[in-house]
Design an enzyme around this catalytic site. Structure first.
Site, PDB file in Angstrom:
ATOM      1  N   ASP A 103     -19.524  51.917 -18.139  1.00 25.23           N
ATOM      2  CA  ASP A 103     -19.778  51.273 -16.847  1.00 25.23           C
ATOM      3  C   ASP A 103     -20.123  52.301 -15.765  1.00 25.23           C
ATOM      4  O   ASP A 103     -20.416  51.917 -14.636  1.00 25.23           O
ATOM      5  CB  ASP A 103     -18.601  50.379 -16.426  1.00 25.23           C
ATOM      6  CG  ASP A 103     -17.283  51.119 -16.320  1.00 25.23           C
ATOM      7  OD1 ASP A 103     -17.053  52.073 -17.093  1.00 25.23           O
ATOM      8  OD2 ASP A 103     -16.453  50.745 -15.457  1.00 25.23           O
ATOM      9  N   HIS A 104     -20.123  53.561 -16.122  1.00 29.36           N
ATOM     10  CA  HIS A 104     -20.514  54.615 -15.180  1.00 29.36           C
ATOM     11  C   HIS A 104     -21.774  55.373 -15.624  1.00 29.36           C
ATOM     12  O   HIS A 104     -22.254  56.223 -14.883  1.00 29.36           O
ATOM     13  CB  HIS A 104     -19.359  55.602 -14.982  1.00 29.36           C
ATOM     14  CG  HIS A 104     -18.176  54.984 -14.289  1.00 29.36           C
ATOM     15  ND1 HIS A 104     -17.834  55.264 -12.989  1.00 29.36           N
ATOM     16  CD2 HIS A 104     -17.275  54.062 -14.730  1.00 29.36           C
ATOM     17  CE1 HIS A 104     -16.770  54.546 -12.650  1.00 29.36           C
ATOM     18  NE2 HIS A 104     -16.409  53.814 -13.686  1.00 29.36           N
ATOM     19  N   HIS A 137     -14.816  49.730  -7.071  1.00 27.89           N
ATOM     20  CA  HIS A 137     -14.459  49.644  -8.495  1.00 27.89           C
ATOM     21  C   HIS A 137     -13.346  48.619  -8.715  1.00 27.89           C
ATOM     22  O   HIS A 137     -12.304  48.895  -9.292  1.00 27.89           O
ATOM     23  CB  HIS A 137     -14.012  51.040  -8.987  1.00 27.89           C
ATOM     24  CG  HIS A 137     -13.976  51.172 -10.491  1.00 27.89           C
ATOM     25  ND1 HIS A 137     -12.842  50.927 -11.225  1.00 27.89           N
ATOM     26  CD2 HIS A 137     -14.915  51.553 -11.383  1.00 27.89           C
ATOM     27  CE1 HIS A 137     -13.101  51.160 -12.506  1.00 27.89           C
ATOM     28  NE2 HIS A 137     -14.339  51.540 -12.623  1.00 27.89           N
ATOM     29  N   ASP A 155     -12.916  57.371 -12.002  1.00 28.84           N
ATOM     30  CA  ASP A 155     -11.712  56.629 -12.349  1.00 28.84           C
ATOM     31  C   ASP A 155     -10.532  57.589 -12.443  1.00 28.84           C
ATOM     32  O   ASP A 155     -10.648  58.702 -12.954  1.00 28.84           O
ATOM     33  CB  ASP A 155     -11.907  55.896 -13.686  1.00 28.84           C
ATOM     34  CG  ASP A 155     -12.924  54.762 -13.571  1.00 28.84           C
ATOM     35  OD1 ASP A 155     -13.543  54.623 -12.508  1.00 28.84           O
ATOM     36  OD2 ASP A 155     -13.073  54.014 -14.555  1.00 28.84           O
ATOM     37  N   HIS A 180     -17.610  60.341 -15.159  1.00 30.88           N
ATOM     38  CA  HIS A 180     -17.030  60.334 -16.500  1.00 30.88           C
ATOM     39  C   HIS A 180     -17.900  59.479 -17.411  1.00 30.88           C
ATOM     40  O   HIS A 180     -18.678  58.648 -16.954  1.00 30.88           O
ATOM     41  CB  HIS A 180     -15.572  59.882 -16.502  1.00 30.88           C
ATOM     42  CG  HIS A 180     -15.359  58.452 -16.084  1.00 30.88           C
ATOM     43  ND1 HIS A 180     -15.676  57.979 -14.826  1.00 30.88           N
ATOM     44  CD2 HIS A 180     -14.857  57.385 -16.766  1.00 30.88           C
ATOM     45  CE1 HIS A 180     -15.374  56.700 -14.757  1.00 30.88           C
ATOM     46  NE2 HIS A 180     -14.887  56.299 -15.922  1.00 30.88           N
TER      47      HIS A 180
END
Lengths: 323, 323
Positions: free
Chosen positions: A65-66, A269, A210, A61
């Site tokens: 942070d990804h 995570h 997430d 996504h």
């Protein structure tokens, strides 16, 4: 196949954990990167992974942070003179993000990017040895899980039956294993297909982005060997934070894994509030682990940065001691 | 004032050096960030710098190794609940880059960004205590140097003359130092302006982006205390690489510094081919240092990640031992 975690923190990096990044190392040296938070290329410097052997990047996504490590990693692959095309799999918007950064920062790459919309994965088949399927998750922005399944599974010969049939080990075995036929001295003809052992089940790994609804993965984890899932909080902290961020607690994931009959679960995570080393009165990674174990009695790992796990051909996941 | 280097590598990070980032720490706790390569926020975790005390970010040019850490650093400042507006100074295109990333990755910040085009710096005056001026450099994309100059310089009273005039240390001294007037017991009136020592010269630091023509900084370094400049290569390597990348050699910068009469020079932005620890037959950082010293006999430092230098009120730069 192996998993090597490059980042295991949620939202922001800590001194010990970077933001999201996970290498799926394949037999034969290639690898796939799932998510690419800022600093992923820095973590790679501390592994044996090569940007030349990277076969694809899958983004779950488009939260920073990804994906904020993607432009820098691509630039470094270019400065390393990569020329092989690189598939970039992700949600709608990934191309706009990457091409926008490239255009505004004069980034030119010596290799082509092949953008694959996550909804078009079946047709694209970007990996030579793995099928990839995507499963929609529940998060603040469109978020996906990727299921990686071995495409070709090696077949082994039934040595005992071949010995009984009078075929000694030698070049004929190779012919039979490839599915060919062999004529014996007595004129009898053997077909390879008759002497292959039943194929083992192809290994499958599900790596989720997430998500606040693990149950969405029920079909995907069927006959999968491992699920990698976020466990951002313990349930008590999730209750305090509220549902807004749309993350899972360790309890939610563990209960789902138990219900789905999953054999092996890796949690990652983690909110940076959870410390690696327990301190009185402070939340710790051990709290997440204890909560998960209370609801799930399969094989459980809590990932750490650079931790490596091997999934053998029988589908058993074990940690690799790197000391 | 202090300089603290957050990254000193050119193009790609190494295990010991991150890509470009430099903190200018001001008296009173605030600081300015010059450039923000990927992983700058990770380096900050190993300092005492706070994203709440960050007064502005100045980007020298829009190459990835100087700006790919910006979105993640802004996101982390937001997650840390910063609310103060943040000036972002940079070349035309900085706004497009940052806003493009924000739009494609759903990044919303709880504080306003104040974009300042580098050509409009004089009008914007984004820092409370420093003047910033920008100087155009020569590179593959528009690149700038920033000259930071103290705006207000504290004035000290001439204690000997005040004693001779019969004013004992006390509240009157404060009034005089502020430029006010004081009436003595005998009816005489003293004006503060008459009893202030000559102001010291305001400190000035020039921090340059990538540049293949140090001579462009001749005016800017006049009466500056320190120049921070790239020295990507030794001259021999630059000759081999060719002029295309538009970087400086150590010799070029050192000869310029000598010609300009510069007192103090800090070199940074070293090609990752130069190793920190010398190994036979391999290029080393020591080669860059030796080349610079051969052409410049002022105070010279070769920056390392997290290295800290103090510029005292007399304008002398010294390394701070952090052991």
């Amino acid at each position: 196949m192996e998993l090597q975690f490059l980042g295991t923190s949620s939202g922001i990096p800590s001194k010990t954990r970077n933001v999201a990044g996970l290498a799926l190392r394949l037999d034969g040296g290639g690898w796939v990167l799932v998510d690419c938070g800022e600093g992923t290329q820095h973590r790679i410097l501390h592994t044996t992974l090569s940007l030349h052997a990277l076969q694809a990047i899958c983004i779950t996504h488009l939260h920073g942070d990804h994906c904020y490590g993607l432009p820098g990693l691509l630039a470094s692959a270019g400065m390393g003179n990569r020329v092989e095309p690189l598939p970039l799999v992700g949600p709608a918007g990934l191309r706009d993000y990457v091409e926008g950064v490239m255009a505004t920062t004069a980034l030119r790459l010596p290799f082509p990017l092949q953008f694959v919309d996550v909804t078009q994965l079946a047709a694209a088949a970007p990996l030579p040895a793995l099928d990839i399927a995507a499963v929609a998750l529940s998060h603040r922005v469109p978020s996906w899980a990727y299921r990686f399944t071995e495409r070709a599974v090696e077949r082994r010969l039934d040595a005992a039956r071949l010995a009984a049939a009078g075929v000694p080990p030698g070049p004929d075995w190779g012919t039979l294993q490839q599915g060919g036929s062999v004529t014996l001295a007595d004129g009898g003809v053997l077909q390879g297909a008759d002497y292959l052992l039943p194929a083992r089940r192809p290994r499958a790994i599900v790596i989720a982005g997430d998500n606040d609804d693990p149950g969405l993965l029920l079909d995907a984890v069927h006959e999968a060997d491992v699920l990698v899932h976020e466990a951002t909080y313990t349930q008590a902290v999730l209750d305090k934070v509220g549902a807004g961020p749309q993350h899972s607690s360790a309890r939610m994931v563990a209960q789902f894994a138990a219900r789905a009959g999953l054999r092996q679960l890796v949690l990652t995570h983690f909110s940076p509030r959870y410390l690696d080393a327990a301190r009185p009165g402070m939340p710790a990674i051990a709290d997440i682990e204890a909560e998960a174990r209370a609801h799930y009695d399969g094989t459980l790992f809590l990932a750490a940065d650079l931790a490596r796990y091997r999934l053998d051909r029988q589908g058993t996941l074990t940690g690799i001691d790197q000391a």
